[in-house]
Design a protein around this motif. Structure first.
Motif, PDB file in Angstrom:
ATOM      1  N   PRO A  43       1.264  -1.222  -0.105  1.00 58.73           N
ATOM      2  CA  PRO A  43      -0.692  -0.110  -0.060  1.00 58.73           C
ATOM      3  C   PRO A  43       0.866   1.438  -0.078  1.00 58.73           C
ATOM      4  N   ALA A  44       0.266   3.032  -0.679  1.00 56.20           N
ATOM      5  CA  ALA A  44       0.643   3.668  -0.861  1.00 56.20           C
ATOM      6  C   ALA A  44       1.475   3.504   0.801  1.00 56.20           C
ATOM      7  N   THR A  45       2.835   4.507   1.093  1.00 53.67           N
ATOM      8  CA  THR A  45       3.380   4.464   2.579  1.00 53.67           C
ATOM      9  C   THR A  45       3.782   3.197   3.215  1.00 53.67           C
ATOM     10  N   GLY A  46       3.552   1.913   2.618  1.00 55.04           N
ATOM     11  CA  GLY A  46       3.698   0.995   2.999  1.00 55.04           C
ATOM     12  C   GLY A  46       4.394   0.534   3.223  1.00 55.04           C
ATOM     13  N   CYS A  47       5.415  -0.506   4.276  1.00 51.43           N
ATOM     14  CA  CYS A  47       6.934  -1.368   4.059  1.00 51.43           C
ATOM     15  C   CYS A  47       6.036  -2.710   4.246  1.00 51.43           C
ATOM     16  N   VAL A  48       6.145  -3.956   2.818  1.00 49.29           N
ATOM     17  CA  VAL A  48       5.930  -4.808   3.174  1.00 49.29           C
ATOM     18  C   VAL A  48       7.680  -5.846   3.109  1.00 49.29           C
ATOM     19  N   LEU A 204       9.594  -1.681  -0.595  1.00 47.31           N
ATOM     20  CA  LEU A 204       9.779  -2.929  -0.923  1.00 47.31           C
ATOM     21  C   LEU A 204      11.041  -3.334  -0.103  1.00 47.31           C
ATOM     22  N   LEU A 205      11.352  -4.268   0.567  1.00 44.14           N
ATOM     23  CA  LEU A 205      12.389  -4.716   1.924  1.00 44.14           C
ATOM     24  C   LEU A 205      12.671  -6.473   1.274  1.00 44.14           C
ATOM     25  N   VAL A 206      13.248  -6.513   1.335  1.00 46.13           N
ATOM     26  CA  VAL A 206      14.427  -7.637   0.845  1.00 46.13           C
ATOM     27  C   VAL A 206      15.440  -7.787   1.683  1.00 46.13           C
ATOM     28  N   THR A 207      15.137  -9.416   2.891  1.00 45.42           N
ATOM     29  CA  THR A 207      15.644  -9.883   3.879  1.00 45.42           C
ATOM     30  C   THR A 207      15.623 -11.184   3.766  1.00 45.42           C
ATOM     31  N   ARG A 210      14.747 -12.328  10.311  1.00 46.71           N
ATOM     32  CA  ARG A 210      12.628 -12.427  10.755  1.00 46.71           C
ATOM     33  C   ARG A 210      12.935 -11.775  11.332  1.00 46.71           C
ATOM     34  N   ARG A 211      13.520 -11.114  12.349  1.00 40.36           N
ATOM     35  CA  ARG A 211      14.240  -9.330  12.509  1.00 40.36           C
ATOM     36  C   ARG A 211      14.156  -8.882  12.638  1.00 40.36           C
ATOM     37  N   GLU A 212      14.531  -8.427  11.560  1.00 40.35           N
ATOM     38  CA  GLU A 212      15.136  -7.401  10.794  1.00 40.35           C
ATOM     39  C   GLU A 212      13.323  -7.017   9.598  1.00 40.35           C
ATOM     40  N   ALA A 213      12.531  -8.360   9.678  1.00 41.00           N
ATOM     41  CA  ALA A 213      11.616  -8.091   8.659  1.00 41.00           C
ATOM     42  C   ALA A 213      10.270  -7.684  10.012  1.00 41.00           C
ATOM     43  N   ALA A 214      10.668  -8.205  11.058  1.00 41.42           N
ATOM     44  CA  ALA A 214       9.285  -7.868  12.058  1.00 41.42           C
ATOM     45  C   ALA A 214       9.330  -6.821  12.488  1.00 41.42           C
ATOM     46  N   VAL A 215      10.719  -5.817  12.450  1.00 38.55           N
ATOM     47  CA  VAL A 215      10.947  -4.282  13.266  1.00 38.55           C
ATOM     48  C   VAL A 215      10.934  -3.362  12.255  1.00 38.55           C
ATOM     49  N   LEU A 216      11.010  -3.577  10.961  1.00 36.15           N
ATOM     50  CA  LEU A 216      11.095  -2.676   9.987  1.00 36.15           C
ATOM     51  C   LEU A 216       9.092  -2.098   8.977  1.00 36.15           C
ATOM     52  N   ALA A 217       9.137  -3.679   8.620  1.00 33.81           N
ATOM     53  CA  ALA A 217       8.031  -3.998   7.601  1.00 33.81           C
ATOM     54  C   ALA A 217       6.469  -4.103   8.207  1.00 33.81           C
ATOM     55  N   ASP A 218       6.044  -3.631   7.985  1.00 31.54           N
ATOM     56  CA  ASP A 218       3.832  -3.653   8.491  1.00 31.54           C
ATOM     57  C   ASP A 218       4.141  -5.167   8.620  1.00 31.54           C
ATOM     58  N   THR A 219       3.627  -5.896   7.154  1.00 31.01           N
ATOM     59  CA  THR A 219       3.817  -7.037   6.643  1.00 31.01           C
ATOM     60  C   THR A 219       4.437  -8.084   6.298  1.00 31.01           C
ATOM     61  N   VAL A 220       4.423  -8.778   6.508  1.00 32.34           N
ATOM     62  CA  VAL A 220       5.670  -9.992   5.985  1.00 32.34           C
ATOM     63  C   VAL A 220       5.042 -10.575   4.858  1.00 32.34           C
ATOM     64  N   ALA A 221       5.620 -11.136   3.596  1.00 30.91           N
ATOM     65  CA  ALA A 221       5.616 -12.130   2.857  1.00 30.91           C
ATOM     66  C   ALA A 221       6.471 -12.648   2.491  1.00 30.91           C
ATOM     67  N   VAL A 222       6.155 -14.158   3.360  1.00 25.98           N
ATOM     68  CA  VAL A 222       7.679 -15.752   3.141  1.00 25.98           C
ATOM     69  C   VAL A 222       7.491 -15.901   1.337  1.00 25.98           C
ATOM     70  N   LEU A 223       8.728 -15.619   1.391  1.00 23.03           N
ATOM     71  CA  LEU A 223       9.000 -16.296  -0.670  1.00 23.03           C
ATOM     72  C   LEU A 223       9.346 -17.686  -0.522  1.00 23.03           C
ATOM     73  N   LEU A 224       8.751 -19.311  -0.888  1.00 24.50           N
ATOM     74  CA  LEU A 224       9.402 -20.107  -1.031  1.00 24.50           C
ATOM     75  C   LEU A 224       9.506 -20.681  -2.220  1.00 24.50           C
ATOM     76  N   ASP A 225      10.177 -20.483  -3.144  1.00 24.20           N
ATOM     77  CA  ASP A 225      10.271 -21.418  -4.198  1.00 24.20           C
ATOM     78  C   ASP A 225       9.725 -21.037  -5.178  1.00 24.20           C
ATOM     79  N   GLY A 226       9.868 -19.011  -5.296  1.00 28.40           N
ATOM     80  CA  GLY A 226       9.601 -18.702  -5.941  1.00 28.40           C
ATOM     81  C   GLY A 226       7.860 -17.857  -5.933  1.00 28.40           C
ATOM     82  N   ARG A 227       7.604 -18.625  -4.835  1.00 28.08           N
ATOM     83  CA  ARG A 227       6.093 -18.376  -4.062  1.00 28.08           C
ATOM     84  C   ARG A 227       5.612 -17.779  -3.388  1.00 28.08           C
ATOM     85  N   ILE A 228       4.993 -17.117  -3.034  1.00 26.41           N
ATOM     86  CA  ILE A 228       4.861 -16.681  -1.764  1.00 26.41           C
ATOM     87  C   ILE A 228       3.650 -17.595  -1.037  1.00 26.41           C
TER      88      ILE A 228
END
Length: 391
Positions: A43-48, A204-207, A210-228
């Motif tokens: 979303p606009a101004t959001g962080c995933v 859009l943050l790539v990491t 796990r701790r970094e994702a939790a601190v910085l992002a509003d939501t987290v998308a787990v990417l495994l084998d090219g899929r969410i």
């Protein structure tokens, strides 16, 4: 370019959301696509945060957004506008890489002013704006330094300032702090949080942290084998993983095979009630985070199960305590003041709200059973276990 690759234009950017629509990237010679119909919205101004292991396609996704690579299928949309065919320099995206990639022949101020100059701003205006962004990252007093004289943390601050100076619609962060030591990484996390409040970029943050994702992002998308595999809040990912793969990737240790009957899970642990709406009847594996469990004295009436301590593994101030209950093993995480020993009887409290059952799919039950049995296989087989009791 800016902190890596940059594209920009004049004037402040209007708020814009980002959408990845069915992105597919299949590299020549690969048996499987690196990205397979990837759908994700920011979303606009959001962080995933895109969180995944090495090789899962995280950085490829960022490169497709930035225009540094071309998808085999799908599209990238910013504020509803397709970027298909739009060159990198016209995408109004800024990317910060793991390495800062500053221009060594330019001082800090001119590094930050560079994207503004490329966009057509006059030198004086570009430097005035650059000073403002340097001030935002706390480096205004280092404006005339060359990159070679900066620390790693200072270099990444300059890279962030340069990316923001481009006034991008979307800021792309490709593991920008992974090369820093833990203390500097924490400082950079705090800085990004401050910058989000001051500038409100869409990120859009790539990491893989796990701790970094939790601190910085509003939501987290787990990417495994090219899929969410799952896109959720951090709490949702930890307490309600969508699959065993997500549970294991996020460090979950507990997976107890059993059967759901009504609102109860029946297994070697005994009969455990489930939260409303959790798990259809039939075979299912109980998963619960080790941090959520409480290790108790065996006579404590609030214990949900009682067993025997099989192993204690300390990692710094905390320890993972494996408790065997009628052949099943549950892992509790305890603090520095707890000192259980092998062979001790122990109770375990399993909070009702933390209990989650993953219905079995073909092949998953045996894998879960084997995974759950591994701690017991490595411990002393002569210890006796206490029985479980319903809870």
């Amino acid at each position: 370019m800016s902190g890596g690759a940059m594209s920009g234009g004049q004037g402040p950017a209007a708020p814009a959301g980002l959408r990845l629509a069915g992105l597919t990237r299949w590299f020549p010679g690969a048996a499987e696509p690196t990205l397979d119909r990837l759908d994700l919205g920011v979303p606009a101004t959001g962080c995933v945060a895109l969180l995944g292991p090495s090789g899962s396609g995280k950085s490829t996704a960022l490169r497709l957004v930035a225009g540094l690579d071309t998808p085999d299928d799908g599209d990238v949309l910013v504020a509803g506008r397709s970027l298909r065919g739009v060159p990198t320099e016209r995408r109004r995206t800024a990317m910060v890489f793991q390495r800062p990639r500053l221009f060594p022949h330019l001082d800090v101020l001119d590094n930050v002013a560079f994207p503004l100059a490329v966009a057509g701003a006059r030198a004086r205006r570009a430097r005035t704006d650059a000073r403002r962004f340097l001030d935002l990252v706390g480096l205004a007093d280092l404006a005339r330094r060359r990159p070679a004289s900066l620390s790693g943390g200072q270099e990444q601050r300059v890279a962030l300032a340069r990316a923001l100076a481009a006034r991008p619609d979307v800021l792309l962060l490709d593991e920008p702090f992974s090369a820093l030591d833990p203390g500097l990484r924490t400082e950079m996390h705090e800085l990004v949080c401050e910058l989000r409040a001051a500038v409100e970029p869409t990120i859009l943050l790539v990491t893989h942290d796990r701790r970094e994702a939790a601190v910085l992002a509003d939501t987290v998308a787990v990417l495994l084998d090219g899929r969410i595999a799952q896109h959720d809040t951090v709490s949702g990912l930890y307490t309600r993983p969508a699959s065993m793969a997500v549970h294991r990737f996020l460090g979950g240790r507990n997976a107890v095979p059993g059967t759901v009957v009504g609102r109860e899970h029946r297994s070697a642990l005994g009969v455990l009630r489930l939260p409303p709406g959790d798990g259809p009847d039939g075979p299912g594996t109980l998963v619960v985070r080790q941090e959520a469990l409480t290790l108790l004295a065996p006579g404590d009436p609030s214990a949900d199960v009682v067993g025997t301590v099989r192993d204690v593994v300390r990692t710094g101030p905390r320890a993972a305590v494996e408790v065997e209950v009628s052949g099943a093993v549950v892992v509790c995480e305890v603090g520095p003041h707890d000192s259980p020993r092998r062979g001790d009887a122990a109770g375990v409290r399993i909070p009702l709200a933390q209990r989650h059952v993953l219905p079995d799919v073909p092949g998953s039950r045996q894998a879960a059973a084997e995974a759950a049995a591994r701690p017991a296989d490595s411990s002393d087989p002569t210890d006796e276990t206490a029985g479980a009791r319903p809870a």
